[in-house]
Design an enzyme around this catalytic site. Structure first.
Site, PDB file in Angstrom:
ATOM      1  N   LEU A   1       0.807  -1.220   0.000  1.00 26.19           N
ATOM      2  CA  LEU A   1       0.000   0.000   0.000  1.00 26.19           C
ATOM      3  C   LEU A   1       0.851   1.286   0.000  1.00 26.19           C
ATOM      4  O   LEU A   1       1.706   1.460   0.860  1.00 26.19           O
ATOM      5  CB  LEU A   1      -0.931   0.009   1.218  1.00 26.19           C
ATOM      6  CG  LEU A   1      -1.971   1.125   1.246  1.00 26.19           C
ATOM      7  CD1 LEU A   1      -2.966   0.972   0.114  1.00 26.19           C
ATOM      8  CD2 LEU A   1      -2.684   1.164   2.597  1.00 26.19           C
ATOM      9  N   ASP A   2       0.585   2.182  -0.954  1.00 29.51           N
ATOM     10  CA  ASP A   2       1.260   3.486  -1.044  1.00 29.51           C
ATOM     11  C   ASP A   2       2.770   3.349  -1.257  1.00 29.51           C
ATOM     12  O   ASP A   2       3.528   4.283  -0.975  1.00 29.51           O
ATOM     13  CB  ASP A   2       0.965   4.360   0.189  1.00 29.51           C
ATOM     14  CG  ASP A   2      -0.523   4.603   0.378  1.00 29.51           C
ATOM     15  OD1 ASP A   2      -1.248   4.615  -0.630  1.00 29.51           O
ATOM     16  OD2 ASP A   2      -0.951   4.775   1.523  1.00 29.51           O
ATOM     17  N   GLU A   3       3.212   2.193  -1.739  1.00 24.32           N
ATOM     18  CA  GLU A   3       4.634   1.970  -1.950  1.00 24.32           C
ATOM     19  C   GLU A   3       4.963   1.772  -3.431  1.00 24.32           C
ATOM     20  O   GLU A   3       6.108   1.519  -3.782  1.00 24.32           O
ATOM     21  CB  GLU A   3       5.110   0.737  -1.162  1.00 24.32           C
ATOM     22  CG  GLU A   3       5.089   0.878   0.342  1.00 24.32           C
ATOM     23  CD  GLU A   3       6.252   1.720   0.869  1.00 24.32           C
ATOM     24  OE1 GLU A   3       7.019   2.258   0.055  1.00 24.32           O
ATOM     25  OE2 GLU A   3       6.362   1.838   2.091  1.00 24.32           O
TER      26      GLU A   3
END
Lengths: 280, 280, 280, 280
Positions: D223-225
């Site tokens: 996530l969000d990476e």
């Protein structure tokens, strides 16, 4: 309890803040935001205050009036968040109108728009989608006066506080400019004072600038010379041709105009001669 | 006539601005700049006022003291433009030190620097050029305590108001951080809270960010977690490698640190818990 | 193995990239960076290539020359990172000179500066600190020609590739402008084309702009009209007076000029009529 | 004559540009734009070329295929300006969707959108206005799998090239992330890697950052990476509360996401491991 918004300007002299905040204290008001500016050039003083108070308008006015009179101040009293009555002028390009109406509907722009006047029919559908009345009238040499009369009639009829030129592509007559002084905002598609007049993106490309911009300013009879409210720029390079400049610029235009309208709606703009004082 | 600068913070309540401006009026002061902020989260009130007045400090203090006491306020009174006594800590890289000293000499940064303490000798010539005393002491596990003692001794001896870590590459002990709380500013070479700790440019490169930045913040015992004062970023792309990021970043670092030191020097920073209130 | 840098411009036509990369392959070169641009307006083609190759200059030249001749190209061949011989002109203000010399010494700006010529003595100490020769000569109506002769003599004697006007406050004669065409860079303290000529910050303040800027451009006989290389802006508001604009602007000026000089030093600027092609 | 667009990536080695431009010359193509990048870390080579040529696809493919095979390259061949088939996922907030559809209609964003899938009905009217099919399905623990199946079915049925999460407020399952790897773009409402996860504006306010931002990135299971495509920031100060941060941030979100989608639509994004190569 009501959230009041007071603006005030007058010749600068000692004691104004104390006197005004005294009037606020007298109306049992609690200051939530206060900004002031003393202009060394014009020797004018400007102030914007937000006040929470349980008292009604007449109490507030009775407290402020004698002070304002004693210092010869212009002042306004409004509610925080009251939508301001706004007339929008448009032509064919919808990016600015779209941004204004989207933000108005989503609640981040406190305006109400009783009418859009346009010299082309193209944006009727967009206006309809947002439920805003729309009229289009051809603006030609012999119909321009009639269009401007319709503008003034609308201003009067709807008690319009702000006229927004959202890429309206006609020059207003000097008479109309004068009548709307201080309450008409235009977006110019360049970083003023560079590239006044027609085709600023073409001018910008020819000059080879490395940043292009947009400028929201008050309309005056002197084209593109009115007091500047807000400006933004974006970096470009040699490979960006004129149509691409236009595209990139539209994003600057819409956000710059919307930000300026928002500042006006919130009574954050005050005029200091040819300059603006902006209380953010 | 003197240009005074008053800052004040206290629990928020109605009437503070009126009371303080009353004290100023009593000292025959003319407000040239006034900013205030009420923090809804912390319920704290913050104020910064510049005042022209012919009266001397004791008159001003007699006017302000009873009000400040009655509202339980912390307050400071200073002259506008008084250079603040600043200790600079440095290591090997000179870009931040160079910017601070150049601007100090050119008159745009109101600090006086009685001493630079460094853990390397590299920047001695630069200090000499600007006529600032310079000491270098190796900072190793067994000498770190001595270096920090020298820092504290300098702070005391020169009545230092601000300690600036101008790319000083050692971590201060928790004890020193605590003793310098609210008066030590560090520059971190990333856009915090991204990329805390060592080698932020390497981290930024690996993560492929499109903007790199710098953050000036107060030093606390919690590394890179102190209240943020100022941040700047600059656009980069995939072709910029780590050494180039370092170069580009240095420009952000020096201007961000210098701006933060200038804000501090002009009493424009106030602490609201873990956040800063900045009166520009 | 050597890191070569080839630039080339000619009228646009199919096959140039293939032909040039063929010559590079022939010299057993490995391309590490390649940029090209075809200008639709001027129908000119521009290219910059960095090449790792074990071969020496004559081999490379033998490979490129016939191709360049067949397409009528202007071209240059240099080493990546070779410091370019730069003459700096200065006056009293040191912020641009300081930034150039600091970055030159720290290794991020590939120039060598055999001499600084100034019309005032103020910056001698700064030049000395950086170990750069410095001459000051009064530039008055009757000595201006002599100063400019000294400039040209220096250019010839030191085989100067670039002349930098680091806030040199005199207008160069049309003759000198012509002789230095394409190799003299000036920093103008405004966002051109706004505020040409004298006192741009005063002009900007009077006009009430919300962003102030700086522009690095090639010097031409047409004052402040030369091809633009780099521009930067910073936000300001109504409260910033002219002296503060000057201070804020200096930061923009130094970084904009240094960036432009760096682009020139790395052969990243090519002229396309009145516009620049910048290969970053 | 057709305007072709070729992208190519492979392990780096000498001679690639020469070989590829040779194939282009063989197809009588004229290069209008060429960009390349050699990644020192990954030792990968990336290239994007626009070519005017009168020949048809099979001729072009016959010229490129043997070269691409000999260097083990991944490559794509497309027309400049072909609208790419895009599926948009949305929830309740319309600012990103509004910007995408407005720009699509005005011709500055080359996508075609056969369907919008949403977990809420709120944006149906907006979709209708732009004439785009719209389906809403509640996404609850027991219906999430069905929604994701509908996503995959749509991707297959409409030969979708890009999935855009326009503030779609559900986390995609790891399986779906994997299936959409490299062709799903999300907008995160913070300047990553700062403030991952929920309520980034609340986190940003608590941390007291001075710039807030938005990040468009490829969706990955982490996530969000995912690889970052584009980022923008805007300055804020202490007085901006969380709801105002949200408002200000929305402008960053929409323009950042639209810019990222435009880059994708124009084949300007290439993946270099966890980083993106962006050819502007």
């Amino acid at each position: 309890s009501t959230h009041w918004l007071l603006t005030l300007s007058c010749d600068d002299r000692p004691g104004i803040v104390h006197a005004v905040t005294g009037a606020i204290a007298q109306a049992y008001g609690n200051i939530t935001e206060l900004q002031q500016f003393s202009s060394a050039e014009s020797n004018r003083f400007f102030m914007r205050v937000q006040v929470q108070s349980g008292f009604d308008r007449s109490v507030f006015e009775r407290a402020v009036t004698p002070i304002a009179e004693s210092i010869g101040a212009d002042w306004t009293l409004d509610f925080v968040g009251r939508p301001r009555r706004t007339l929008i002028l448009a032509s064919k390009m919808g990016h600015c109108l779209n941004d204004l109406l989207f933000r108005q509907r989503s609640g981040s722009l406190q305006i109400e728009v009783p009418l859009i006047l346009s010299n082309h029919p193209d944006l009727r559908d967009l206006a309809n989608f947002y439920g805003v009345a729309f009229e289009d009238h051809a603006v030609l040499p012999d119909t321009k006066a009639a269009f401007e009369a319709r503008v003034l009639q609308t201003v009067e009829q709807h008690d319009i506080e702000l006229v927004v030129l959202a890429r309206y592509m006609q020059i207003l007559s000097p008479e109309l400019c004068e009548k709307l002084a201080g309450r008409a905002i235009n977006i110019h598609h360049s970083f003023l004072p560079g590239f006044k007049g027609a085709n600023p993106y073409r001018q910008a490309h020819a000059r080879g600038v490395k940043l292009i911009g947009a400028t929201a300013h008050f309309v005056t009879g002197d084209l593109d010379e009115g007091p500047i409210i807000e400006q933004n720029v974006r970096r470009v390079d040699h490979s960006v041709d004129v149509p691409e400049l236009v595209e990139i610029g539209q994003e600057q235009e819409s956000r710059t105009l919307t930000d300026a309208v928002k500042l006006f709606a919130e009574h954050r703009i005050m005029l200091d001669g040819q300059r603006t004082v902006i209380f953010r």
